[in-house]
Design a protein around this motif. Sequence first.
Motif, PDB file in Angstrom:
ATOM      1  N   THR A 188      30.964  43.222  -1.744  1.00  0.00           N
ATOM      2  CA  THR A 188      31.953  43.528  -0.716  1.00  0.00           C
ATOM      3  C   THR A 188      32.649  42.222  -0.364  1.00  0.00           C
ATOM      4  N   PHE A 189      33.991  42.258  -0.345  1.00  0.00           N
ATOM      5  CA  PHE A 189      34.761  41.033  -0.152  1.00  0.00           C
ATOM      6  C   PHE A 189      35.533  41.032   1.164  1.00  0.00           C
ATOM      7  N   PHE A 190      35.649  39.820   1.722  1.00  0.00           N
ATOM      8  CA  PHE A 190      36.559  39.534   2.830  1.00  0.00           C
ATOM      9  C   PHE A 190      37.376  38.309   2.434  1.00  0.00           C
ATOM     10  N   VAL A 191      38.644  38.311   2.785  1.00  0.00           N
ATOM     11  CA  VAL A 191      39.502  37.160   2.505  1.00  0.00           C
ATOM     12  C   VAL A 191      40.083  36.686   3.830  1.00  0.00           C
ATOM     13  N   ASN A 192      39.686  35.485   4.239  1.00  0.00           N
ATOM     14  CA  ASN A 192      40.078  34.960   5.555  1.00  0.00           C
ATOM     15  C   ASN A 192      39.808  35.977   6.663  1.00  0.00           C
ATOM     16  N   GLY A 193      38.660  36.649   6.543  1.00  0.00           N
ATOM     17  CA  GLY A 193      38.237  37.593   7.569  1.00  0.00           C
ATOM     18  C   GLY A 193      38.767  38.996   7.396  1.00  0.00           C
ATOM     19  N   ARG A 194      39.686  39.201   6.457  1.00  0.00           N
ATOM     20  CA  ARG A 194      40.250  40.531   6.212  1.00  0.00           C
ATOM     21  C   ARG A 194      39.460  41.216   5.104  1.00  0.00           C
ATOM     22  N   SER A 195      39.059  42.443   5.322  1.00  0.00           N
ATOM     23  CA  SER A 195      38.258  43.141   4.322  1.00  0.00           C
ATOM     24  C   SER A 195      39.135  43.689   3.204  1.00  0.00           C
ATOM     25  N   VAL A 196      38.592  43.662   2.002  1.00  0.00           N
ATOM     26  CA  VAL A 196      39.242  44.307   0.860  1.00  0.00           C
ATOM     27  C   VAL A 196      38.904  45.785   0.955  1.00  0.00           C
ATOM     28  N   ASN A 197      39.909  46.609   1.213  1.00  0.00           N
ATOM     29  CA  ASN A 197      39.676  48.013   1.566  1.00  0.00           C
ATOM     30  C   ASN A 197      38.972  48.815   0.482  1.00  0.00           C
ATOM     31  N   SER A 198      39.287  48.544  -0.763  1.00  0.00           N
ATOM     32  CA  SER A 198      38.619  49.250  -1.858  1.00  0.00           C
ATOM     33  C   SER A 198      38.279  48.237  -2.941  1.00  0.00           C
ATOM     34  N   PHE A 199      37.115  48.407  -3.544  1.00  0.00           N
ATOM     35  CA  PHE A 199      36.656  47.429  -4.526  1.00  0.00           C
ATOM     36  C   PHE A 199      37.495  47.506  -5.793  1.00  0.00           C
ATOM     37  N   GLY A 200      37.952  46.353  -6.238  1.00  0.00           N
ATOM     38  CA  GLY A 200      38.696  46.298  -7.488  1.00  0.00           C
ATOM     39  C   GLY A 200      39.396  44.958  -7.627  1.00  0.00           C
ATOM     40  N   GLU A 201      39.627  44.553  -8.868  1.00  0.00           N
ATOM     41  CA  GLU A 201      40.263  43.266  -9.122  1.00  0.00           C
ATOM     42  C   GLU A 201      41.663  43.200  -8.525  1.00  0.00           C
ATOM     43  N   ALA A 202      42.446  44.259  -8.697  1.00  0.00           N
ATOM     44  CA  ALA A 202      43.831  44.250  -8.210  1.00  0.00           C
ATOM     45  C   ALA A 202      43.882  44.079  -6.699  1.00  0.00           C
ATOM     46  N   GLU A 203      43.000  44.793  -5.992  1.00  0.00           N
ATOM     47  CA  GLU A 203      42.981  44.721  -4.526  1.00  0.00           C
ATOM     48  C   GLU A 203      42.591  43.317  -4.057  1.00  0.00           C
ATOM     49  N   LEU A 204      41.607  42.723  -4.704  1.00  0.00           N
ATOM     50  CA  LEU A 204      41.166  41.385  -4.329  1.00  0.00           C
ATOM     51  C   LEU A 204      42.268  40.366  -4.592  1.00  0.00           C
ATOM     52  N   ARG A 205      42.888  40.446  -5.760  1.00  0.00           N
ATOM     53  CA  ARG A 205      43.962  39.500  -6.091  1.00  0.00           C
ATOM     54  C   ARG A 205      45.135  39.624  -5.117  1.00  0.00           C
ATOM     55  N   ALA A 206      45.475  40.845  -4.748  1.00  0.00           N
ATOM     56  CA  ALA A 206      46.609  41.057  -3.853  1.00  0.00           C
ATOM     57  C   ALA A 206      46.353  40.431  -2.481  1.00  0.00           C
ATOM     58  N   LEU A 207      45.144  40.614  -1.960  1.00  0.00           N
ATOM     59  CA  LEU A 207      44.835  40.075  -0.632  1.00  0.00           C
ATOM     60  C   LEU A 207      44.774  38.551  -0.660  1.00  0.00           C
ATOM     61  N   VAL A 208      44.195  37.988  -1.722  1.00  0.00           N
ATOM     62  CA  VAL A 208      44.159  36.530  -1.848  1.00  0.00           C
ATOM     63  C   VAL A 208      45.583  35.986  -1.928  1.00  0.00           C
ATOM     64  N   ASN A 209      46.436  36.640  -2.683  1.00  0.00           N
ATOM     65  CA  ASN A 209      47.819  36.192  -2.823  1.00  0.00           C
ATOM     66  C   ASN A 209      48.532  36.186  -1.468  1.00  0.00           C
ATOM     67  N   GLU A 210      48.306  37.219  -0.672  1.00  0.00           N
ATOM     68  CA  GLU A 210      48.905  37.288   0.669  1.00  0.00           C
ATOM     69  C   GLU A 210      48.466  36.112   1.522  1.00  0.00           C
ATOM     70  N   GLU A 211      47.168  35.836   1.511  1.00  0.00           N
ATOM     71  CA  GLU A 211      46.640  34.764   2.351  1.00  0.00           C
ATOM     72  C   GLU A 211      47.074  33.388   1.858  1.00  0.00           C
ATOM     73  N   VAL A 212      47.186  33.206   0.550  1.00  0.00           N
ATOM     74  CA  VAL A 212      47.673  31.943   0.007  1.00  0.00           C
ATOM     75  C   VAL A 212      49.119  31.738   0.428  1.00  0.00           C
ATOM     76  N   ALA A 213      49.937  32.783   0.313  1.00  0.00           N
ATOM     77  CA  ALA A 213      51.334  32.692   0.718  1.00  0.00           C
ATOM     78  C   ALA A 213      51.456  32.346   2.203  1.00  0.00           C
ATOM     79  N   ALA A 214      50.628  32.966   3.027  1.00  0.00           N
ATOM     80  CA  ALA A 214      50.651  32.703   4.463  1.00  0.00           C
ATOM     81  C   ALA A 214      50.245  31.263   4.766  1.00  0.00           C
ATOM     82  N   SER A 215      49.307  30.717   3.989  1.00  0.00           N
ATOM     83  CA  SER A 215      48.823  29.362   4.242  1.00  0.00           C
ATOM     84  C   SER A 215      49.856  28.310   3.891  1.00  0.00           C
ATOM     85  N   ARG A 216      50.843  28.692   3.084  1.00  0.00           N
ATOM     86  CA  ARG A 216      51.850  27.723   2.627  1.00  0.00           C
ATOM     87  C   ARG A 216      53.123  27.751   3.460  1.00  0.00           C
ATOM     88  N   LYS A 217      53.182  28.622   4.448  1.00  0.00           N
ATOM     89  CA  LYS A 217      54.385  28.714   5.290  1.00  0.00           C
ATOM     90  C   LYS A 217      54.409  27.579   6.311  1.00  0.00           C
TER      91      LYS A 217
END
Length: 217
Positions: A188-217
């Motif tokens: 079960t994964f969390f990214v910066n405290g946000r849970s990955v709603n459903s298990f899967g590579e695509a879902e994990l990559r998408a959430l990490v990408n969002e948080e990386v983009a937010a960290s660079r603003k």
Amino acid sequence: MNNKSIVLSVAVFGLILLSVAAWFFVRPMFMRAAIPTEQTLAVLRPHSPIIGPEDAPVTIVEFFDPTCEACRKIYPVVRDIMAEYGDTVRLAIRYVAFEGKGSVEAIRVLEVARKQGVFQPVLEALLRDQKRWAKDGAPEQELIIQISTEAGLDPEAARTQMLEPIIAATINQDRADAEVLGVTQTPTFFVNGRSVNSFGEAELRALVNEEVAASRK
């Protein structure tokens, strides 16, 4: 009304306006600095093993059972994500021994490996050889130690260190946090405290990408 009263009234009115303005300025800061909830604290603890830069702005937290086949299969994906974003992403491991005693024995070895400074190579060795030591639902402690020794573990020191109370405390804390967060399966994964709603590579990559983009603003 005399001049003294007028000056006093103006001064009082000015203080009121200043207080109101200050409240509206500071209020958003109080709102942003909300007191952490029990769930927020439960996602990541200071004792959690970290792979990657300590100061990375994006943290993937994985609730992990070393006997979990899905954990073994997703690990290369997590490593690939970390390689893609470089120093921006790190991985924190939380233990959940859903498979019972065998999982606990492997976790004890992993915690000793962390103490000895060989956590990542031992973790990767145990995942690579998971089918050997975790077969038939009856993990073998001696085989776990043997595989870990080949990855750099000091086995003699490990046999004593595995009994240290701090390791049991870590396992119990991670189990309690999993219950608070409603973790019922691994990984079960969390990214910066946000849970990955459903298990899967695509879902994990998408959430990490969002948080990386937010960290660079």
